[in-house]
Design an enzyme around this catalytic site. Structure first.
Site, mmCIF file in Angstrom:
data_model
loop_
_atom_site.group_PDB
_atom_site.id
_atom_site.type_symbol
_atom_site.label_atom_id
_atom_site.label_comp_id
_atom_site.label_asym_id
_atom_site.label_seq_id
_atom_site.Cartn_x
_atom_site.Cartn_y
_atom_site.Cartn_z
ATOM 1 N N ARG A 50 0.838 -1.205 0.000
ATOM 2 C CA ARG A 50 0.000 0.000 0.000
ATOM 3 C C ARG A 50 0.871 1.253 0.000
ATOM 4 O O ARG A 50 0.576 2.228 -0.692
ATOM 5 C CB ARG A 50 -0.944 -0.005 1.209
ATOM 6 C CG ARG A 50 -1.901 1.193 1.205
ATOM 7 C CD ARG A 50 -2.965 1.089 2.273
ATOM 8 N NE ARG A 50 -2.410 1.188 3.614
ATOM 9 C CZ ARG A 50 -3.124 1.050 4.734
ATOM 10 N NH1 ARG A 50 -4.422 0.788 4.671
ATOM 11 N NH2 ARG A 50 -2.550 1.142 5.914
ATOM 12 N N LYS A 149 -2.686 7.309 1.643
ATOM 13 C CA LYS A 149 -2.382 7.524 3.058
ATOM 14 C C LYS A 149 -1.236 8.535 3.112
ATOM 15 O O LYS A 149 -0.070 8.188 3.290
ATOM 16 C CB LYS A 149 -2.012 6.188 3.708
ATOM 17 C CG LYS A 149 -2.295 6.131 5.188
ATOM 18 C CD LYS A 149 -2.284 4.711 5.695
ATOM 19 C CE LYS A 149 -2.082 4.634 7.187
ATOM 20 N NZ LYS A 149 -3.013 5.399 8.016
ATOM 21 N N GLU A 182 -15.921 6.813 5.932
ATOM 22 C CA GLU A 182 -15.149 6.091 6.951
ATOM 23 C C GLU A 182 -15.017 6.985 8.169
ATOM 24 O O GLU A 182 -15.624 8.062 8.213
ATOM 25 C CB GLU A 182 -13.766 5.701 6.404
ATOM 26 C CG GLU A 182 -12.919 6.902 5.979
ATOM 27 C CD GLU A 182 -11.513 6.534 5.523
ATOM 28 O OE1 GLU A 182 -11.064 5.407 5.737
ATOM 29 O OE2 GLU A 182 -10.854 7.426 4.945
HETATM 30 N N1 PXG Z 1 -9.007 5.012 7.364
HETATM 31 C C1 PXG Z 1 -8.064 5.928 7.626
HETATM 32 C C2 PXG Z 1 -8.283 7.326 7.223
HETATM 33 C C3 PXG Z 1 -6.881 5.540 8.265
HETATM 34 O O1 PXG Z 1 -5.930 6.433 8.534
HETATM 35 C C4 PXG Z 1 -7.739 3.281 8.374
HETATM 36 C C5 PXG Z 1 -8.867 3.720 7.709
HETATM 37 C C6 PXG Z 1 -7.606 1.830 8.700
HETATM 38 O O2 PXG Z 1 -6.631 1.220 7.865
HETATM 39 P P1 PXG Z 1 -5.751 -0.004 8.337
HETATM 40 O O3 PXG Z 1 -4.924 -0.342 7.156
HETATM 41 O O4 PXG Z 1 -4.935 0.460 9.521
HETATM 42 O O5 PXG Z 1 -6.666 -1.089 8.705
HETATM 43 C C7 PXG Z 1 -6.712 4.188 8.656
HETATM 44 C C8 PXG Z 1 -5.478 3.752 9.351
HETATM 45 C C9 PXG Z 1 -2.892 6.389 14.236
HETATM 46 C C10 PXG Z 1 -3.122 5.278 13.290
HETATM 47 O O6 PXG Z 1 -1.790 6.445 14.796
HETATM 48 C C11 PXG Z 1 -3.993 5.454 12.244
HETATM 49 C C12 PXG Z 1 -4.188 4.419 11.343
HETATM 50 C C13 PXG Z 1 -3.544 3.218 11.513
HETATM 51 C C14 PXG Z 1 -2.663 3.050 12.568
HETATM 52 C C15 PXG Z 1 -2.453 4.088 13.492
HETATM 53 O O7 PXG Z 1 -3.771 7.217 14.418
HETATM 54 N N2 PXG Z 1 -5.068 4.657 10.336
#
Ligand code: PXG
Length: 296
Positions: A50, A149, A182
């Site tokens: 990703r 991201k 989301e």
């Molecule tokens: N939507 C958004 C906008 C994100 O930033 C997810 C969905 C979930 O994706 P994953 O691949 O993690 O299942 C994310 C992920 C933090 C932190 O420190 C944020 C994320 C992941 C890990 C830590 O706030 N966001």
């Protein structure tokens, strides 16, 4: 703590990025949030793929191969004696001039931080979370595509501020058409008449790694999974609702905009998926100290 920057490890005090880095000046870069469980880095390949996709989308060339990045993440965990923890991997556009032109940045920087994770309070997992819909619209996919991201998380930060003001931990973000996209750092799922629904990526959702794992776990358990266009009505009348993310894992949601969801307690499918997810995270992944882990 030792931080990996461009091939070398630095102490926490010396782990620094220039104020001329466009990651700071313009939020120009990409990142990943990854978890380690039980001596293994969970879904590392998926996170790195990703990262490469997101870098490509912003025309940023990562100066390391996927194999080199895999080693960098694992070594950073080892250097910091991480068994269970959180890895923040970022690639910035690098040092440039004060103008926003990325062509002036010759050397992208790669940073890997491995540390402890700050989780939601445990009672949220047990009793479920209350969330609200916020007014900040998720980025339009022709502006900053939510699939990227990127280091520019202001859209999400603004929504998080609204959640804070409302006294809750998370916010539901709608897209420009008013459909559910989301949350600020999590994907959203609902259960309705036994079917598991989550917004499709084009509704403004990140291609969440946890989202993908949960969809697979549900299908393996014989549950029908659908990527559906959802409105707030669909959320309110759901039998169950939960959020997924690397940091949050799977969090039950029991109240949305003041409406009780289902029975008002974490639902049966949610609890089943939490258990299955926990089993998977603790028994798979890229070994940090290859001699130490046993296959589950
Ligand atoms: N939507 C958004 C906008 C994100 O930033 C997810 C969905 C979930 O994706 P994953 O691949 O993690 O299942 C994310 C992920 C933090 C932190 O420190 C944020 C994320 C992941 C890990 C830590 O706030 N966001």
């Amino acid at each position: 703590m030792k931080v990996f920057i461009d091939g070398k490890f630095y102490s926490e005090q010396d782990a620094k990025i220039s104020v001329f880095d466009h990651g700071l000046l313009y939020g120009d870069g990409v990142f990943e949030g990854i978890r380690a469980y039980n001596g293994r880095v969970f879904k590392l390949r998926e996170h790195l793929e990703r990262l490469f996709d997101c870098a490509k989308a912003i025309a940023l060339e990562i100066p390391m191969s996927l194999e080199e990045l895999t080693r960098a993440v694992v070594e950073t965990c080892r250097e910091n004696e991480i068994t269970d923890g959180y890895v923040r991997l970022l690639v910035t556009r690098g040092i440039g001039t004060l103008g926003l032109n990325p062509n002036r940045c010759k050397n992208p920087s790669v940073v890997v931080i491995a540390g402890r994770i700050q989780l939601y309070p445990p009672e949220l997992y047990e009793h479920g979370m209350e969330i609200v819909t916020v007014a900040t619209t998720r980025n339009h996919h022709n502006a900053v595509n939510p699939a990227i991201k990127s280091l520019n998380y202001l859209n999400n930060v603004l929504a998080k501020i609204e959640a804070n003001v409302a006294g809750v931990e998370e916010a539901i973000m709608l897209n420009a058409q008013g459909y559910v996209a989301e949350c600020t750092g999590d994907n959203i799922f609902i259960v309705r008449r036994g079917v598991l629904h989550t917004p499709p990526l084009h509704a403004g959702a990140l291609y969440g790694i946890t989202r993908g794992v949960v969809m697979d776990l549900a299908r393996e358990a014989g549950v029908t999974v659908s990527e559906s266009t959802l409105t707030r009505f669909d959320l309110y009348v759901a039998e169950e609702c939960f959020l997924t993310g690397t940091g949050a894992e799977i969090v039950p949601v029991v109240k949305i905009d003041g409406r009780k969801i289902g029975s008002g307690t974490p639902g049966a499918l949610t609890r089943d998926l939490v258990a299955k997810y926990r089993e998977l995270t603790h028994g798979s992944g890229e070994p940090i100290r290859p001699g130490d882990v046993q296959d589950a």
